[in-house]
Design a protein around this motif. Structure first.
Motif, mmCIF file in Angstrom:
data_model
loop_
_atom_site.group_PDB
_atom_site.id
_atom_site.type_symbol
_atom_site.label_atom_id
_atom_site.label_comp_id
_atom_site.label_asym_id
_atom_site.label_seq_id
_atom_site.Cartn_x
_atom_site.Cartn_y
_atom_site.Cartn_z
ATOM 1 N N PHE A 558 -9.495 4.989 -4.218
ATOM 2 C CA PHE A 558 -8.512 3.778 -4.235
ATOM 3 C C PHE A 558 -8.329 3.139 -2.989
ATOM 4 O O PHE A 558 -8.237 3.699 -2.007
ATOM 5 C CB PHE A 558 -7.190 4.210 -4.706
ATOM 6 C CG PHE A 558 -7.048 4.854 -6.094
ATOM 7 C CD1 PHE A 558 -7.158 3.869 -7.006
ATOM 8 C CD2 PHE A 558 -6.876 6.100 -6.090
ATOM 9 C CE1 PHE A 558 -7.034 4.499 -8.416
ATOM 10 C CE2 PHE A 558 -6.851 6.613 -7.583
ATOM 11 C CZ PHE A 558 -6.971 5.846 -8.595
ATOM 12 N N GLY A 559 -8.356 1.811 -2.960
ATOM 13 C CA GLY A 559 -7.978 1.031 -1.752
ATOM 14 C C GLY A 559 -6.654 0.226 -1.691
ATOM 15 O O GLY A 559 -6.063 0.490 -2.733
ATOM 16 N N ASN A 560 -6.202 0.051 -0.529
ATOM 17 C CA ASN A 560 -4.766 -0.323 -0.407
ATOM 18 C C ASN A 560 -3.838 0.438 -0.585
ATOM 19 O O ASN A 560 -2.608 0.143 -1.061
ATOM 20 C CB ASN A 560 -4.430 -1.620 -1.099
ATOM 21 C CG ASN A 560 -5.355 -2.740 -0.403
ATOM 22 O OD1 ASN A 560 -5.567 -2.835 0.832
ATOM 23 N ND2 ASN A 560 -5.710 -3.873 -1.236
ATOM 24 N N LEU A 561 -4.337 1.987 -0.882
ATOM 25 C CA LEU A 561 -3.348 2.872 -1.325
ATOM 26 C C LEU A 561 -2.481 3.580 -0.027
ATOM 27 O O LEU A 561 -3.352 4.227 0.653
ATOM 28 C CB LEU A 561 -4.091 3.924 -2.082
ATOM 29 C CG LEU A 561 -3.046 4.688 -3.169
ATOM 30 C CD1 LEU A 561 -3.693 5.239 -4.331
ATOM 31 C CD2 LEU A 561 -2.086 5.805 -2.372
ATOM 32 N N ARG A 562 -1.303 3.255 0.238
ATOM 33 C CA ARG A 562 -0.613 3.889 1.471
ATOM 34 C C ARG A 562 0.441 4.535 0.986
ATOM 35 O O ARG A 562 1.871 3.941 1.090
ATOM 36 C CB ARG A 562 -0.424 2.872 2.581
ATOM 37 C CG ARG A 562 -1.809 2.008 2.999
ATOM 38 C CD ARG A 562 -1.411 1.148 3.928
ATOM 39 N NE ARG A 562 -0.648 -0.181 3.486
ATOM 40 C CZ ARG A 562 -0.732 -1.047 2.999
ATOM 41 N NH1 ARG A 562 -2.231 -1.339 2.598
ATOM 42 N NH2 ARG A 562 -0.097 -1.974 2.347
ATOM 43 N N PRO A 563 0.363 5.847 0.705
ATOM 44 C CA PRO A 563 1.731 6.516 0.220
ATOM 45 C C PRO A 563 2.935 6.452 1.236
ATOM 46 O O PRO A 563 2.572 7.004 2.464
ATOM 47 C CB PRO A 563 1.141 7.934 0.021
ATOM 48 C CG PRO A 563 -0.263 8.109 0.450
ATOM 49 C CD PRO A 563 -0.601 6.613 0.727
ATOM 50 N N THR A 564 4.054 6.766 0.803
ATOM 51 C CA THR A 564 5.027 6.870 1.816
ATOM 52 C C THR A 564 5.999 7.835 1.407
ATOM 53 O O THR A 564 6.043 8.363 0.193
ATOM 54 C CB THR A 564 5.824 5.510 1.955
ATOM 55 O OG1 THR A 564 6.711 5.469 0.710
ATOM 56 C CG2 THR A 564 4.878 4.531 2.136
ATOM 57 N N ILE A 565 6.784 8.435 2.100
ATOM 58 C CA ILE A 565 7.590 9.596 1.875
ATOM 59 C C ILE A 565 8.931 8.632 0.570
ATOM 60 O O ILE A 565 9.459 9.564 0.352
ATOM 61 C CB ILE A 565 8.662 9.986 2.949
ATOM 62 C CG1 ILE A 565 9.612 11.078 2.815
ATOM 63 C CG2 ILE A 565 9.534 8.828 3.811
ATOM 64 C CD1 ILE A 565 8.527 12.406 2.763
ATOM 65 N N ILE A 566 9.178 7.414 0.779
ATOM 66 C CA ILE A 566 10.225 6.823 -0.135
ATOM 67 C C ILE A 566 9.514 6.693 -1.530
ATOM 68 O O ILE A 566 8.644 6.124 -1.653
ATOM 69 C CB ILE A 566 10.565 5.697 0.624
ATOM 70 C CG1 ILE A 566 11.608 6.194 1.746
ATOM 71 C CG2 ILE A 566 11.681 4.995 -0.200
ATOM 72 C CD1 ILE A 566 11.660 5.185 2.928
ATOM 73 N N ARG A 567 10.314 6.822 -2.450
ATOM 74 C CA ARG A 567 9.846 6.678 -3.869
ATOM 75 C C ARG A 567 9.998 5.281 -4.123
ATOM 76 O O ARG A 567 10.814 4.532 -3.714
ATOM 77 C CB ARG A 567 11.152 7.350 -4.786
ATOM 78 C CG ARG A 567 11.023 8.791 -4.731
ATOM 79 C CD ARG A 567 11.760 9.345 -6.027
ATOM 80 N NE ARG A 567 11.021 9.320 -7.204
ATOM 81 C CZ ARG A 567 10.217 10.592 -7.383
ATOM 82 N NH1 ARG A 567 10.383 11.554 -6.913
ATOM 83 N NH2 ARG A 567 9.565 10.741 -8.636
ATOM 84 N N PRO A 568 8.984 4.789 -4.940
ATOM 85 C CA PRO A 568 7.919 5.476 -5.640
ATOM 86 C C PRO A 568 6.786 5.781 -4.371
ATOM 87 O O PRO A 568 6.305 4.695 -3.974
ATOM 88 C CB PRO A 568 7.563 4.537 -6.686
ATOM 89 C CG PRO A 568 7.838 3.184 -6.185
ATOM 90 C CD PRO A 568 8.995 3.277 -5.287
ATOM 91 N N ARG A 569 6.594 7.096 -4.416
ATOM 92 C CA ARG A 569 5.548 7.241 -3.207
ATOM 93 C C ARG A 569 4.278 6.426 -3.176
ATOM 94 O O ARG A 569 3.627 6.244 -1.968
ATOM 95 C CB ARG A 569 5.572 8.597 -3.005
ATOM 96 C CG ARG A 569 6.824 9.491 -2.714
ATOM 97 C CD ARG A 569 6.613 10.865 -2.484
ATOM 98 N NE ARG A 569 7.856 11.162 -1.761
ATOM 99 C CZ ARG A 569 8.315 12.627 -2.166
ATOM 100 N NH1 ARG A 569 7.894 13.320 -3.010
ATOM 101 N NH2 ARG A 569 9.533 12.679 -1.834
ATOM 102 N N VAL A 570 3.753 6.374 -4.274
ATOM 103 C CA VAL A 570 2.392 5.871 -4.487
ATOM 104 C C VAL A 570 2.358 4.356 -4.776
ATOM 105 O O VAL A 570 1.721 3.506 -4.447
ATOM 106 C CB VAL A 570 1.567 6.574 -5.403
ATOM 107 C CG1 VAL A 570 0.002 6.238 -5.552
ATOM 108 C CG2 VAL A 570 1.512 8.108 -5.058
ATOM 109 N N LEU A 571 3.337 3.965 -5.746
ATOM 110 C CA LEU A 571 2.946 2.682 -6.438
ATOM 111 C C LEU A 571 4.093 1.555 -5.768
ATOM 112 O O LEU A 571 4.169 0.515 -6.559
ATOM 113 C CB LEU A 571 3.459 2.959 -7.989
ATOM 114 C CG LEU A 571 2.578 3.800 -8.820
ATOM 115 C CD1 LEU A 571 2.825 3.984 -10.116
ATOM 116 C CD2 LEU A 571 1.002 3.161 -8.746
ATOM 117 N N TRP A 572 4.388 1.936 -4.584
ATOM 118 C CA TRP A 572 5.509 0.876 -4.092
ATOM 119 C C TRP A 572 4.686 -0.524 -3.992
ATOM 120 O O TRP A 572 5.436 -1.562 -4.011
ATOM 121 C CB TRP A 572 6.027 1.197 -2.934
ATOM 122 C CG TRP A 572 4.966 1.445 -1.693
ATOM 123 C CD1 TRP A 572 4.487 2.522 -1.416
ATOM 124 C CD2 TRP A 572 4.841 0.388 -0.632
ATOM 125 N NE1 TRP A 572 3.718 2.318 -0.290
ATOM 126 C CE2 TRP A 572 3.672 1.035 -0.058
ATOM 127 C CE3 TRP A 572 5.037 -0.989 -0.619
ATOM 128 C CZ2 TRP A 572 3.236 0.309 1.196
ATOM 129 C CZ3 TRP A 572 4.499 -1.543 0.487
ATOM 130 C CH2 TRP A 572 3.659 -0.878 1.576
#
Lengths: 614, 322
Positions: A558-572
């Motif tokens: 996946f490109g531009n995928l930057r997970p974070t601690i805050i929900r939704p972690r992947v799909l923000w």
């Protein structure tokens, strides 16, 4: 009037700039800059514990529903979890009067609902009307009142909405960001007027009736299996090359019954993202290459685990017995006693033996993951049994009869049980470590594991317990924790639903919360929160333990995928995510089952033919 | 025959009244209720908890809830509302019951198709190597707990990649042809069905072997042989026919085994069936869903036993249903 200009960018990777201060030309879709240019197509599969329960953005609050809804319905303001900042969504810009009582929101003219109907101010007005309706149970209502009074919402023109506040309300933008997802008037007005709103947008809603402004829309929902979302062709963003976002064709939420099944689903390649428990880190790290994924360290978790004593001064209305025995209440309400207990939390041992080093010690009510809201300078009661002993000696809790257990000045043995919920191994082990160090300093603590429901009854209804070890799932939004911090709150755990603050410092916290609500600028709000945390730290109403670190594995495709601690972690930033290359489809194995059935049937038929008369 | 069926159905009514009664009682005895988890969530206002609790009668004693529920169920066929699922119970049960039904059907198919030929084989070739292999398989099937077998199957699916690790359909299901859809579901069903059939295969196989051995020693077979029938005809036409009757009785019981087995198999193998729903509902104390699911289980059990009795009457002319 202060005109606010919104420039958003996400760290070094991406900068997407809205034309600063200049409203977009009518009906022209927004160009997102600074992201990696992707190509359309593909899907991402996200595991989900449990089914969504409803598609109604106003009445839902369980994450299995909101994680899905977040991609379909959007609010006026959204949140950029990487910058930890509010960003415009359906409202392009907004401004407030000098006294902070009148707020004007300028809506985007280019936004369309996913059925093609234009989005207007009427939709916003309708949404607020529904939220404020007393007959509709929704958690948003409470956040959109100040001192119990509703706001006044009016329409200036088709694309301008004005909110007038009766009193100063500091966290207005945050409240709108958290709780207001705009719903389509043209679809729901009839249902609302006929009194069917609470049931509408339920889980059986046909996809064409589920109309939102988000990047995706519902394609199919299969209970117990999955939710499939497909791209919304009317979404209002495009990339620099003029490709309409979102890139992905589908977002799939795959239902898994439990954490073990979630592990297996990711390892077998069924899902594309996976939250890894700290104890399983190595198992996944070893497979990073062969499984074609990367583990992201998202930092420390938002939720916390803590030990508290029952400080409820009330009595059982039926038996008129006090909830807590008077001599025990004296111990628990003594700050020195609680500080001594805090000194007995062996956080290092918990981190090393239970989390294998993948956790951080916590000394206050907020997690360091809260960024600027977290106060790093609160008093820290480190593990130190000597300090605990001298604190106890000072208040004359001394072992008088030489049996290894201290007694209070009246001669009562200091003995209490700590309840925690059964089945959570991490919490049970944490409890055992705490129990051991408490015994070491001469406090006779006994860990008791009980069923979750028994525990809830004890701490929320019957108040028949002495101490409890439990965790709260955190939120990134300080607004959502008010029920915990207010002395009158239901989840003010050590003494809920107080009629008037039981102690002076709790009264101070109540006052600080009022100050927070009346502070218009965010810096001022942050200061108030730092003060609340300091009071908590000084008074140690709870002993905080450790917070685990959060690890998230995502496939490399996946490109531009930057997970974070805050929900939704992947799909923000779901609309920006794309699939880089399509990996080869695995060999088709479905015929195996067919072969099995055929062999079994053939063998059976052969047998029966063989035994039948000829 | 008709009066017999009618009588059996009338006999079932008290059972169907008592099953929900005891379910309500047992759930009441467990501490807490369905909205307890909400009480710990700081984001849910008190007002919401109060309203929900009043609306679904959670503040009333359990026997009143039972009678209210019973009235709704009898007069309006309304099985109640599931608070955690925010949905009526009936559609949830409907979806899941169908999934469990096809799983059980497939498992039954595998049980009979595998167990009977193997049973015949071990009886006719008693004490040979093939009989011993069959016996070994049967004992393994009987002694391995379903849960362990399910975990093994999961490991097998994961290690080989030949079978899916759970679910009922793949994501691409909608885009497949009718044949492709059937194959897709079959593919997802195979492992859970094999696990579910495991102990059944063993039971049937041993039963078939025992029965057939009894028949093979019977005098009427000597007569048949004396008439000059071939050994195949002797076994197939006479012995197997008589040996199979007790298995039909077993079929009635096997429905209860399949239902209780499905609870484990569905949970371990992420299959969206009734068993998993019951487990989830029990954990959340979602009483109306538990009651409805157990009621459906009871209905299936009663129907299964009835069906077994009818089949037995059809297959054995000596039995008359009155």
């Amino acid at each position: 009037m202060i005109h606010r200009i919104f420039v958003l960018f996400t760290l070094t990777l991406s900068i997407f700039i809205l034309p600063a201060g200049v409203p977009a030309q009518e009906n022209e879709i927004q160009t997102v800059t600074g992201i990696e240019i992707g190509k359309p197509g593909g899907r991402i599969v996200i595991p989900s514990l449990g089914d969504p329960k409803s598609f109604n953005p106003l009445t839902s609050n369980e994450t299995s529903s909101t994680d899905v809804i977040d991609n379909i319905f959007k609010g006026l303001i959204e949140y950029d979890p990487i910058r930890q900042e509010l960003v415009p969504e359906l409202a392009e810009t907004w401004e407030h009067s000098d006294d902070f009582l009148t707020w004007t929101f300028h809506l985007r003219k280019e936004v369309k609902w996913n059925d093609g109907t234009p989005f207007t101010a009427d939709d916003v007005l309708f949404t607020f009307e529904v939220i404020y309706d007393d007959d509709i149970i929704n958690p948003a209502k409470d956040f959109l009142k100040v001192q119990g009074e509703k706001f006044e919402i009016s329409k200036v023109d088709d694309h301008t909405v004005q909110i007038t506040l009766p009193h100063l309300y500091g966290p207005l933008e945050r409240a709108i960001m958290t709780s207001v997802d705009i719903i389509p008037k043209h679809k729901l007005q009839n249902a609302y007027e006929e009194g069917r709103f609470a049931e509408s947008l339920g889980i059986d809603t046909p996809p064409e009736e589920l109309v939102g402004t988000g990047p995706f829309k519902l394609k199919q929902y299969l209970s117990g299996e999955r939710v499939i979302l497909e791209r919304n062709p009317n979404y209002w963003k495009q990339d620099e090359q003029g490709q309409r976002l979102p890139y992905l064709n589908e977002v799939v939420f795959e239902n898994v019954p439990d954490l073990d099944a979630m592990d297996v689903a990711f390892e077998a390649g069924k899902t594309d993202a996976h939250g890894i428990q700290p104890s399983k880190y190595k198992r996944f790290k070893d497979k990073e290459e062969s499984g074609n994924f990367t583990i992201h360290d998202l930092g420390i978790a938002l939720g916390d685990a803590h030990l508290w004593f029952n400080q409820n001064t009330g009595s059982n209305p039926d038996t008129e017995e006090p909830y807590v025995k008077p001599h025990e209440l004296k111990w628990y309400t003594n700050p020195a006693f609680r500080k001594a207990v805090s000194h007995c939390i062996n956080r290092d041992a918990i981190i090393k033996s239970i989390y294998r080093g993948r956790a951080e010690p916590i000394y206050g009510p907020l997690s360091p993951a809260m960024g600027k809201w977290y106060n790093p300078d609160i008093p820290k009661f480190e593990f130190d049994t000597e300090a605990a002993k001298s604190l106890l000696n000072e208040i004359e809790y001394i072992d008088r009869d030489g049996d290894g257990v201290r007694e209070d000045p009246e001669g009562n043995k200091i003995s209490f049980s700590i309840i925690t919920n059964r089945g959570n191994n991490i919490r049970e082990d944490t409890g055992l470590i705490i129990e051991q160090s408490l015994k070491e300093v001469g406090l006779d603590a006994n860990l008791q594991t009980v069923d979750f429901n028994t525990l809830v009854t004890a701490i929320a209804d019957s108040f028949d317990y002495q101490a409890c070890l439990l965790g709260l799932t955190g939120s990134d939004n300080p607004l959502s924790g008010l029920n915990v911090y207010r002395s009158s709150g239901r989840t003010h755990q050590w003494f809920p639903n107080q009629e008037s603050p039981a102690t002076e410092w709790e009264g101070q916290v109540d006052q600080l919360i009022e100050d927070f609500l009346a502070t218009p600028d965010e810096e001022g709000q942050v200061e108030v929160w730092h003060e609340i945390q300091r009071l908590y730290g000084e008074n140690q109403p709870m002993a905080w333990t450790v917070n685990p670190k959060i690890y998230l594995a995502v496939r490399n495709k996946f490109g531009n995928l930057r997970p974070t601690i805050i929900r939704p972690r992947v799909l923000w930033n779901a609309e920006e995510i794309f699939v880089k290359e399509t990996p080869e489809a695995p060999a088709e194995t479905k015929s195996l089952s067919l072969i099995l059935v055929a062999v079994v049937a053939a063998a059976a038929i052969f047998f029966f033919l063989g035994t039948r008369k000829r | 025959m008709k009066t017999y069926i009618l009588r059996r159905i009338l006999q079932a009514i008290p059972i169907l009244l008592l099953v929900p009664f005891f379910t309500f009682l047992l759930i009441e005895l467990a501490p807490g209720n369905v909205i307890d988890a909400w009480k710990l969530d700081p984001q849910i206002p008190d007002e919401v908890i109060q309203k929900v609790s009043e609306k679904y009668g959670l503040d009333q004693p359990w026997y009143l809830r039972y009678f209210t529920w019973l009235k709704g169920a009898v007069t309006e066929l309304d099985l109640g509302y599931s608070v955690p699922n925010k949905r009526d119970v009936a559609p949830i049960i409907g979806e899941r019951l169908f999934n469990t039904f096809i799983l059980a059907l497939y498992a039954t198919f595998l049980e009979w198709m595998i167990a009977i030929p193997l049973g015949i084989l071990s009886a006719t070739k008693q004490y040979t190597i093939s009989d011993k292999i069959c016996s070994m398989i049967a004992f393994l099937g009987l002694s391995i707990p379903n849960v362990f077998l399910a975990l093994l199957a999961l490991l097998f699916a994961y290690a080989t990649g030949w079978f899916p690790v759970g679910g009922l359909r793949s994501i691409d299901y909608e885009s497949l042809s009718a044949w492709g859809k059937t194959l897709d579901i079959l593919h997802h069903l195979t492992l859970p069905a094999l696990v579910l059939a495991g102990s059944g295969i063993a039971t049937y196989m041993r039963q078939m072997r025992g029965n057939l051995l009894d028949q093979l020693r019977a005098d009427y077979l000597t007569t048949a042989r004396a008439k000059g029938l071939t050994e195949t005809e002797v076994v197939g036409k006479h012995a197997v026919r008589n040996a199979i009757n007790p298995l039909i009785t077993l079929f009635g019981f096997s429905i209860s085994n399949l239902l209780s087995g499905s609870v484990l198999v569905e949970t371990v193998m992420s299959y969206p069936g009734l068993g998993r729903t019951v487990v989830e509902a029990l954990f959340t104390q979602d009483e109306y869903l538990v009651v409805a699911a157990l009621l459906m289980g009871a209905v299936l059990l009663i129907l299964g036993n009835l069906l077994a009795d009818i089949l037995l009457a059809l297959s054995d002319p000596r039995i008359r249903l009155q």
